[in-house]
Scaffold this motif. Structure first.
Motif, short mmCIF file in Angstrom:
data_model
loop_
_atom_site.label_atom_id
_atom_site.label_comp_id
_atom_site.label_asym_id
_atom_site.label_seq_id
_atom_site.Cartn_x
_atom_site.Cartn_y
_atom_site.Cartn_z
N ALA A 23 0.84 -1.21 0.00
CA ALA A 23 0.00 0.00 0.00
C ALA A 23 0.87 1.26 0.00
O ALA A 23 0.63 2.19 -0.77
CB ALA A 23 -0.94 -0.01 1.20
N ASP A 24 1.90 1.27 0.84
CA ASP A 24 2.81 2.41 0.88
C ASP A 24 3.51 2.62 -0.46
O ASP A 24 3.63 3.75 -0.94
CB ASP A 24 3.88 2.23 1.96
CG ASP A 24 3.34 2.41 3.37
OD1 ASP A 24 2.23 2.97 3.53
OD2 ASP A 24 4.03 1.98 4.32
N LYS A 25 3.94 1.54 -1.07
CA LYS A 25 4.69 1.63 -2.33
C LYS A 25 3.85 2.12 -3.50
O LYS A 25 4.38 2.70 -4.45
CB LYS A 25 5.33 0.29 -2.66
CG LYS A 25 6.46 -0.09 -1.72
CD LYS A 25 7.00 -1.48 -2.04
CE LYS A 25 8.02 -1.94 -1.05
NZ LYS A 25 9.35 -1.44 -1.28
N ILE A 26 2.52 1.87 -3.44
CA ILE A 26 1.66 2.34 -4.53
C ILE A 26 0.81 3.54 -4.12
O ILE A 26 -0.09 3.96 -4.84
CB ILE A 26 0.79 1.21 -5.12
CG1 ILE A 26 -0.19 0.66 -4.08
CG2 ILE A 26 1.65 0.12 -5.73
CD1 ILE A 26 -1.25 -0.25 -4.66
N SER A 27 1.10 4.08 -2.94
CA SER A 27 0.46 5.32 -2.44
C SER A 27 -1.05 5.22 -2.27
O SER A 27 -1.80 6.11 -2.71
CB SER A 27 0.81 6.50 -3.35
OG SER A 27 2.20 6.66 -3.43
N VAL A 28 -1.50 4.13 -1.64
CA VAL A 28 -2.90 4.00 -1.26
C VAL A 28 -2.95 3.56 0.20
O VAL A 28 -1.95 3.12 0.76
CB VAL A 28 -3.69 2.98 -2.14
CG1 VAL A 28 -3.71 3.42 -3.59
CG2 VAL A 28 -3.14 1.58 -2.00
N SER A 29 -4.12 3.67 0.81
CA SER A 29 -4.25 3.24 2.20
C SER A 29 -4.29 1.71 2.27
O SER A 29 -4.68 1.04 1.31
CB SER A 29 -5.51 3.82 2.84
OG SER A 29 -6.66 3.20 2.31
N VAL A 30 -3.91 1.18 3.41
CA VAL A 30 -3.96 -0.26 3.64
C VAL A 30 -5.41 -0.75 3.49
O VAL A 30 -5.68 -1.78 2.87
CB VAL A 30 -3.40 -0.63 5.03
CG1 VAL A 30 -3.56 -2.11 5.31
CG2 VAL A 30 -1.95 -0.21 5.15
N SER A 31 -6.33 0.02 4.05
CA SER A 31 -7.74 -0.34 3.98
C SER A 31 -8.22 -0.45 2.54
O SER A 31 -8.90 -1.40 2.16
CB SER A 31 -8.58 0.69 4.74
OG SER A 31 -9.94 0.45 4.57
N PHE A 32 -7.86 0.54 1.72
CA PHE A 32 -8.29 0.54 0.33
C PHE A 32 -7.70 -0.65 -0.42
O PHE A 32 -8.41 -1.36 -1.14
CB PHE A 32 -7.90 1.85 -0.36
CG PHE A 32 -8.37 1.92 -1.79
CD1 PHE A 32 -9.70 2.17 -2.08
CD2 PHE A 32 -7.49 1.70 -2.83
CE1 PHE A 32 -10.14 2.22 -3.39
CE2 PHE A 32 -7.93 1.74 -4.14
CZ PHE A 32 -9.25 2.00 -4.42
#
Length: 117
Positions: A23-32
């Motif tokens: 999630a961090d590497k693709i710039s989205v939230s963990v939840s998403f």
């Protein structure tokens, strides 16, 4: 889980990445990302390519995950040219509105006609 979610999870785990790392590497939230992986959220445009890049998928893996993403989407668009003929528009509309009423045999026959186009 969708075919895309299964492939994503397998690739992620094979690279020892937890959901939060990806999630961090693709710039989205963990939840998403979790919702996309489990199939409760639609896969946004461009996300599969970003994931494939981050996971450094080879050509076959990239092709497989793109195909899995395509069949995992809850909606499919029939894209017509702006200047599409009236018959083409009518055909696309009739197909979309009739699809749920087609028998398995009719769907298989249509698939055979269209699969190599």
């Amino acid at each position: 889980m969708t075919p895309f979610g299964n492939k994503l999870k397998a690739h992620r785990k094979a690279r020892n990445l937890i959901l939060g790392d990806l999630a961090d590497k693709i710039s989205v939230s963990v939840s998403f990302l979790s919702q996309v992986e489990t199939g409760t959220k639609r896969i946004p445009d461009g996300m599969v390519d970003r994931i494939a890049d981050v996971l450094q998928l080879n050509e076959q893996e990239r092709s497989d995950i793109l195909a899995a993403a395509a069949i995992s989407q809850p909606k499919v668009e029939i894209k017509l040219a702006v200047n599409a003929a009236e018959f083409d528009r009518k055909l696309a509309s009739t197909f979309a509105n009739s699809f749920a009423r087609l028998s398995d045999g009719e769907k298989k026959a249509l698939f055979e006609v269209l699969k190599d186009k």
